[in-house]
Motif scaffolding. Structure first.
Motif, PDB file in Angstrom:
ATOM      1  N   VAL A  89       0.843  -1.200   0.000  1.00  0.00           N
ATOM      2  CA  VAL A  89       0.000   0.000   0.000  1.00  0.00           C
ATOM      3  C   VAL A  89       0.877   1.249   0.000  1.00  0.00           C
ATOM      4  O   VAL A  89       0.557   2.246  -0.662  1.00  0.00           O
ATOM      5  CB  VAL A  89      -0.948  -0.005   1.215  1.00  0.00           C
ATOM      6  CG1 VAL A  89      -1.610   1.354   1.395  1.00  0.00           C
ATOM      7  CG2 VAL A  89      -2.020  -1.072   1.040  1.00  0.00           C
ATOM      8  N   LEU A  90       1.993   1.202   0.714  1.00  0.00           N
ATOM      9  CA  LEU A  90       2.927   2.329   0.720  1.00  0.00           C
ATOM     10  C   LEU A  90       3.468   2.590  -0.682  1.00  0.00           C
ATOM     11  O   LEU A  90       3.586   3.748  -1.115  1.00  0.00           O
ATOM     12  CB  LEU A  90       4.074   2.029   1.691  1.00  0.00           C
ATOM     13  CG  LEU A  90       5.081   3.152   1.947  1.00  0.00           C
ATOM     14  CD1 LEU A  90       4.419   4.339   2.613  1.00  0.00           C
ATOM     15  CD2 LEU A  90       6.233   2.634   2.804  1.00  0.00           C
ATOM     16  N   VAL A  91       3.772   1.531  -1.418  1.00  0.00           N
ATOM     17  CA  VAL A  91       4.272   1.677  -2.792  1.00  0.00           C
ATOM     18  C   VAL A  91       3.176   2.213  -3.704  1.00  0.00           C
ATOM     19  O   VAL A  91       3.417   3.084  -4.549  1.00  0.00           O
ATOM     20  CB  VAL A  91       4.812   0.333  -3.300  1.00  0.00           C
ATOM     21  CG1 VAL A  91       5.147   0.417  -4.794  1.00  0.00           C
ATOM     22  CG2 VAL A  91       6.040  -0.080  -2.513  1.00  0.00           C
ATOM     23  N   VAL A  92       1.954   1.704  -3.555  1.00  0.00           N
ATOM     24  CA  VAL A  92       0.830   2.187  -4.358  1.00  0.00           C
ATOM     25  C   VAL A  92       0.626   3.678  -4.139  1.00  0.00           C
ATOM     26  O   VAL A  92       0.381   4.436  -5.080  1.00  0.00           O
ATOM     27  CB  VAL A  92      -0.452   1.395  -4.007  1.00  0.00           C
ATOM     28  CG1 VAL A  92      -1.683   2.059  -4.625  1.00  0.00           C
ATOM     29  CG2 VAL A  92      -0.336  -0.040  -4.490  1.00  0.00           C
ATOM     30  N   TRP A  93       0.741   4.104  -2.888  1.00  0.00           N
ATOM     31  CA  TRP A  93       0.564   5.525  -2.570  1.00  0.00           C
ATOM     32  C   TRP A  93       1.698   6.355  -3.163  1.00  0.00           C
ATOM     33  O   TRP A  93       1.477   7.433  -3.730  1.00  0.00           O
ATOM     34  CB  TRP A  93       0.498   5.687  -1.053  1.00  0.00           C
ATOM     35  CG  TRP A  93       0.004   7.026  -0.599  1.00  0.00           C
ATOM     36  CD1 TRP A  93      -0.142   8.163  -1.353  1.00  0.00           C
ATOM     37  CD2 TRP A  93      -0.420   7.375   0.718  1.00  0.00           C
ATOM     38  NE1 TRP A  93      -0.626   9.197  -0.579  1.00  0.00           N
ATOM     39  CE2 TRP A  93      -0.805   8.737   0.696  1.00  0.00           C
ATOM     40  CE3 TRP A  93      -0.517   6.668   1.913  1.00  0.00           C
ATOM     41  CZ2 TRP A  93      -1.266   9.404   1.826  1.00  0.00           C
ATOM     42  CZ3 TRP A  93      -0.974   7.321   3.047  1.00  0.00           C
ATOM     43  CH2 TRP A  93      -1.354   8.676   3.006  1.00  0.00           C
ATOM     44  N   GLU A  94       2.923   5.871  -3.033  1.00  0.00           N
ATOM     45  CA  GLU A  94       4.081   6.602  -3.542  1.00  0.00           C
ATOM     46  C   GLU A  94       4.010   6.768  -5.061  1.00  0.00           C
ATOM     47  O   GLU A  94       4.305   7.833  -5.594  1.00  0.00           O
ATOM     48  CB  GLU A  94       5.368   5.859  -3.160  1.00  0.00           C
ATOM     49  CG  GLU A  94       6.650   6.463  -3.708  1.00  0.00           C
ATOM     50  CD  GLU A  94       6.998   7.791  -3.059  1.00  0.00           C
ATOM     51  OE1 GLU A  94       7.756   8.559  -3.693  1.00  0.00           O
ATOM     52  OE2 GLU A  94       6.522   8.070  -1.936  1.00  0.00           O
ATOM     53  N   LYS A  95       3.562   5.740  -5.758  1.00  0.00           N
ATOM     54  CA  LYS A  95       3.518   5.757  -7.224  1.00  0.00           C
ATOM     55  C   LYS A  95       2.165   6.245  -7.769  1.00  0.00           C
ATOM     56  O   LYS A  95       2.006   6.332  -8.981  1.00  0.00           O
ATOM     57  CB  LYS A  95       3.832   4.359  -7.767  1.00  0.00           C
ATOM     58  CG  LYS A  95       5.202   3.846  -7.349  1.00  0.00           C
ATOM     59  CD  LYS A  95       5.455   2.432  -7.826  1.00  0.00           C
ATOM     60  CE  LYS A  95       5.668   2.394  -9.316  1.00  0.00           C
ATOM     61  NZ  LYS A  95       6.096   1.038  -9.771  1.00  0.00           N
ATOM     62  N   ARG A  96       1.226   6.503  -6.822  1.00  0.00           N
ATOM     63  CA  ARG A  96      -0.113   6.970  -7.203  1.00  0.00           C
ATOM     64  C   ARG A  96      -0.733   6.073  -8.282  1.00  0.00           C
ATOM     65  O   ARG A  96      -1.246   6.527  -9.311  1.00  0.00           O
ATOM     66  CB  ARG A  96      -0.053   8.420  -7.692  1.00  0.00           C
ATOM     67  CG  ARG A  96       0.485   9.390  -6.653  1.00  0.00           C
ATOM     68  CD  ARG A  96       0.544  10.813  -7.189  1.00  0.00           C
ATOM     69  NE  ARG A  96       1.099  11.722  -6.199  1.00  0.00           N
ATOM     70  CZ  ARG A  96       0.391  12.347  -5.264  1.00  0.00           C
ATOM     71  NH1 ARG A  96      -0.917  12.166  -5.213  1.00  0.00           N
ATOM     72  NH2 ARG A  96       0.976  13.156  -4.391  1.00  0.00           N
ATOM     73  N   GLU A  97      -0.713   4.797  -8.005  1.00  0.00           N
ATOM     74  CA  GLU A  97      -1.154   3.837  -9.013  1.00  0.00           C
ATOM     75  C   GLU A  97      -2.657   3.859  -9.245  1.00  0.00           C
ATOM     76  O   GLU A  97      -3.130   3.298 -10.236  1.00  0.00           O
ATOM     77  CB  GLU A  97      -0.714   2.426  -8.601  1.00  0.00           C
ATOM     78  CG  GLU A  97       0.786   2.235  -8.653  1.00  0.00           C
ATOM     79  CD  GLU A  97       1.199   0.813  -8.312  1.00  0.00           C
ATOM     80  OE1 GLU A  97       0.306  -0.010  -8.030  1.00  0.00           O
ATOM     81  OE2 GLU A  97       2.411   0.523  -8.330  1.00  0.00           O
ATOM     82  N   TRP A  98      -3.413   4.477  -8.335  1.00  0.00           N
ATOM     83  CA  TRP A  98      -4.864   4.525  -8.552  1.00  0.00           C
ATOM     84  C   TRP A  98      -5.232   5.300  -9.815  1.00  0.00           C
ATOM     85  O   TRP A  98      -6.332   5.163 -10.326  1.00  0.00           O
ATOM     86  CB  TRP A  98      -5.543   5.131  -7.328  1.00  0.00           C
ATOM     87  CG  TRP A  98      -5.068   6.512  -6.978  1.00  0.00           C
ATOM     88  CD1 TRP A  98      -5.476   7.684  -7.527  1.00  0.00           C
ATOM     89  CD2 TRP A  98      -4.071   6.849  -6.006  1.00  0.00           C
ATOM     90  NE1 TRP A  98      -4.807   8.752  -6.958  1.00  0.00           N
ATOM     91  CE2 TRP A  98      -3.945   8.269  -6.011  1.00  0.00           C
ATOM     92  CE3 TRP A  98      -3.281   6.111  -5.124  1.00  0.00           C
ATOM     93  CZ2 TRP A  98      -3.055   8.939  -5.181  1.00  0.00           C
ATOM     94  CZ3 TRP A  98      -2.400   6.784  -4.296  1.00  0.00           C
ATOM     95  CH2 TRP A  98      -2.286   8.176  -4.326  1.00  0.00           C
TER      96      TRP A  98
END
Length: 308
Positions: free
Chosen positions: A286-295
Motif C-alpha cells: 500500500v505504501l508503494v501504491v501511494w508513492e507511485k499513485r497507481e490509482w
C-alpha cells in the motif's frame, strides 16, 4: 524475491477472506454476547436426560415468571444454556425453583453470568475508544519517529490501514464462526482483537523501520525496489517470531484448550497470522501504491488521456 510485483494478487486474497464473513455479519447482525448487550446467562443440567425440558417449555416458564427475550440452546454435553434479560439473585432462585417444580427434578446450575445494561454499554464504548486512541497514537508515533524521511505521515497511515485489514479479518472469521459454530462476540473476543492490534502494529513498525534505514543507505534505488528489498530482509524475522513461536502455541490451545477457549484461540491464531501477512503483503505494498499513485491507472485513465 519480487514480493511487491504481485501486490494486487495479495490484495485480492485479502478481499476473498474478508468479504464473506463481513457479508454474514451485515446480513445476520453482530452476534453480541452478554458482555455487550447486558442480560443473564444460566446454564443448567438435569440428572435425568429423559426429563430434560424442551427449549419451548423453558421459554414459556420464563414468560410466566415475567422474564422476557429468552433464548435456549442445548450444548454438546447435554446442558441447557438460557439467555434472557437481566436476572437478580432472587429471580434466579425463583427460576431454579420453578424448573424443579415443573419438571420434577432439581437442575444443577453449571454457570451463571449476569451483566447489567449499563456495563454492557460501557464495554462497547470503551472498546471503540481504545481502538481509536491506539490508531491515533500509532500515526503520531510513526510520523515523529520517521520524520527524517520524506512523507513520514504515509507510513503511519499505511500501518493503520493494514491494522484495519487485520481487524476486518478477525471480524470476518468471527462472523463465519457465529454462522457455523454459534460463536458470540464477548469480552474474550475483545481481548483477542486488542491483542491482534498490538501485534499487528508492532510488526509493521519493524518492517517500516527497515525501509527507513535502507532509505538512508540505498538512496539511488527505485522506491519499489527499496521497499521490496527491505521486506525480504525482515521476512525471516517475521516468520520466526510470529509463526514459529506464537502460532504453534495458539494452535495447540485451539486444539486442546477446550470449548471455552476455542473461539479466543482461533481468533488469536488467525489474527496474528493476518498481522504477519499484512505487514509483508499489505502495508508495504500500500505504501508503494501511494508513492507511485497507481490509482490513476486503475481504470485506464492515464492511457485515455495519453491517447487524447
Amino acid at each position: 524475491m519480487n514480493i511487491l510485483g504481485k501486490r494486487y494478487i495479495f490484495f485480492l486474497v485479502s478481499l476473498l477472506v474478508i468479504i464473506p464473513g463481513l457479508l454474514v455479519l451485515g446480513i445476520g447482525g453482530m452476534p453480541l454476547a452478554l458482555d455487550f448487550t447486558g442480560g443473564s446467562l444460566l446454564e443448567v443440567s438435569f440428572p435425568d436426560a429423559a426429563q430434560q425440558p424442551q427449549p419451548a417449555e423453558i421459554i414459556a416458564l420464563y414468560n410466566e415468571i415475567g422474564v422476557k427475550d429468552t433464548q435456549v440452546q442445548t450444548t454438546d454435553a447435554g446442558s441447557l444454556v438460557i439467555r434472557s434479560t437481566f436476572l437478580d439473585d432472587a429471580t434466579r432462585e425463583q427460576v431454579l425453583t420453578a424448573l424443579q417444580e415443573k419438571f420434577g427434578s432439581k437442575p444443577t446450575m453449571i454457570r451463571f453470568d449476569s451483566v447489567g445494561p449499563t456495563i454492557g454499554e460501557q464495554v462497547t464504548s470503551r472498546a471503540a475508544l481504545a481502538v481509536a486512541v491506539a490508531a491515533l497514537v500509532v500515526v503520531l508515533y510513526i510520523t515523529i519517529t520517521f520524520r527524517g524521511i520524506a512523507n513520514s505521515f504515509r507510513y503511519g497511515v499505511c500501518a493503520i490501514l493494514a491494522m484495519v485489514h487485520d481487524v476486518a479479518v478477525v471480524f470476518s472469521v468471527a462472523g463465519l464462526g457465529a454462522l457455523f459454530l454459534g460463536w458470540e462476540m464477548d469480552s474474550l473476543f475483545l481481548t483477542a482483537l486488542l491483542t491482534v492490534i498490538g501485534f499487528s502494529v508492532q510488526d509493521k513498525i519493524v518492517v517500516f523501520d527497515r525501509i527507513r534505514e535502507n532509505s538512508n543507505i540505498l538512496r539511488r534505488l527505485d522506491f519499489e525496489t527499496l521497499v521490496n528489498h527491505s521486506v525480504v530482509q525482515t521476512l525471516q524475522r517475521s516468520i520466526n517470531t510470529q509463526l514459529m513461536t506464537v502460532e504453534f502455541l495458539l494452535l495447540a490451545l485451539a486444539l486442546f484448550g477446550g470449548v471455552t477457549l476455542q473461539e479466543f484461540s482461533v481468533l488469536m491464531l488467525v489474527g496474528l497470522f493476518s498481522g504477519t501477512y499484512s505487514s509483508i503483503f499489505i502495508a508495504a505494498p500500500v505504501l508503494v501504491v501511494w508513492e507511485k499513485r497507481e490509482w490513476k491507472n486503475w481504470f485506464g485513465r492515464n492511457k485515455a488521456e495519453s491517447a487524447a
